[in-house]
Motif scaffolding. Sequence first.
Motif, PDB file in Angstrom:
ATOM      1  N   THR A  25      -7.454   0.608  -3.307  1.00 16.31           N
ATOM      2  CA  THR A  25      -7.540  -0.766  -3.631  1.00 16.31           C
ATOM      3  C   THR A  25      -8.911  -0.943  -4.666  1.00 16.31           C
ATOM      4  N   HIS A  67      -7.392  -7.469   0.629  1.00 23.28           N
ATOM      5  CA  HIS A  67      -6.124  -6.713   0.675  1.00 23.28           C
ATOM      6  C   HIS A  67      -6.305  -5.858   1.967  1.00 23.28           C
ATOM      7  N   SER A  81       0.319  -4.000 -13.399  1.00 22.47           N
ATOM      8  CA  SER A  81       0.884  -2.932 -12.475  1.00 22.47           C
ATOM      9  C   SER A  81       2.364  -2.769 -13.217  1.00 22.47           C
ATOM     10  N   VAL A 115      -4.094   4.199   0.931  1.00 21.29           N
ATOM     11  CA  VAL A 115      -3.866   3.066   0.089  1.00 21.29           C
ATOM     12  C   VAL A 115      -5.343   3.085  -0.679  1.00 21.29           C
ATOM     13  N   ILE A 151      -3.308  -0.690  -4.867  1.00 19.65           N
ATOM     14  CA  ILE A 151      -3.008  -2.297  -4.873  1.00 19.65           C
ATOM     15  C   ILE A 151      -4.096  -2.854  -5.732  1.00 19.65           C
ATOM     16  N   CYS A 152      -3.618  -3.607  -6.589  1.00 24.21           N
ATOM     17  CA  CYS A 152      -4.491  -4.170  -7.436  1.00 24.21           C
ATOM     18  C   CYS A 152      -4.532  -5.882  -7.380  1.00 24.21           C
ATOM     19  N   ALA A 161       2.997   1.713  -6.133  1.00 22.12           N
ATOM     20  CA  ALA A 161       2.104   0.623  -6.568  1.00 22.12           C
ATOM     21  C   ALA A 161       2.774  -1.143  -6.230  1.00 22.12           C
ATOM     22  N   TYR A 162       1.771  -1.693  -5.676  1.00 21.44           N
ATOM     23  CA  TYR A 162       2.149  -2.898  -5.117  1.00 21.44           C
ATOM     24  C   TYR A 162       0.916  -4.043  -5.833  1.00 21.44           C
ATOM     25  N   SER A 163       1.600  -5.307  -6.349  1.00 23.44           N
ATOM     26  CA  SER A 163       0.594  -6.349  -6.407  1.00 23.44           C
ATOM     27  C   SER A 163       1.366  -7.659  -6.674  1.00 23.44           C
ATOM     28  N   ASN A 167      -2.995  -5.672   4.091  1.00 24.32           N
ATOM     29  CA  ASN A 167      -1.966  -4.963   3.511  1.00 24.32           C
ATOM     30  C   ASN A 167      -2.322  -3.619   3.984  1.00 24.32           C
TER      31      ASN A 167
END
Length: 236
Positions: free
Chosen positions: A118, A102, A175, A116, A91-92, A165-167, A105
């Motif tokens: 970050t 974050h 991402s 996870v 996660i960014c 990946a998530y953002s 999350n």
Amino acid sequence: KDKLFKNLIVIFLMSILPFSVLGIRPDSTYVFMPQDFGLIYKEFQVKTADNVSINVWFYPAQDTTGYGSYKKGRIIKNYHADINKKPTIIICNADANSMCYHIGNVKYLCPHGYNVVTFDWRGFAKSQKWKFDKNIACLEFLKDYNAVLDTVIQMKEVDNKRIGAYSFSTGAYISFLEFSVRSEIKALVVRGMFTSYKESVKNLDRIDPERIHPYPAAFDQPEYRAIDLAPHITKP
């Protein structure tokens, strides 16, 4: 009371200052830490290709306490991770705030069996200081992301065949660019995603015509335009 009054004045002045002074708004602090929420994690730094230090928090898959349980200054739990490699989600950040935001999350994902990761962009929080110009984007963020990914895929806790990946917002765009060229990222979830900086700036200029929204010219090249890359992506 005097101190409270002065703090309120500072907050008010910050709220009316023109945001056009700086495109990217780096957050230099951690308002809270993972241990405040009872999370197991380890902190380390990685070096980018241009020798900039990026601060990372790695959370192994773990059971966590309820979301609402928060206690400032909770004692750090000793780091440990399952000997079985786990799927991992990176996660960014967007273009403001540090990675501490974050944690919500993280608390949702870790109990579902995910590690996870970050991290803070250069110039943010405990990552190395960086002087930003007035651009609303930073091409160097790609180097930051690559440095983190290159480290994560080597970690003993990580199943490097199952990395996602998530953002959101700027982080979503970065991402997406990484997702398009890095085979190690198998799936991507984004929100607040835009198609290209050129199209995004058109909208920003219409919404806020008093502000200039410059961005690096490189983002107009096909390899940096999400709208051009999207048709060639077959991953989820």
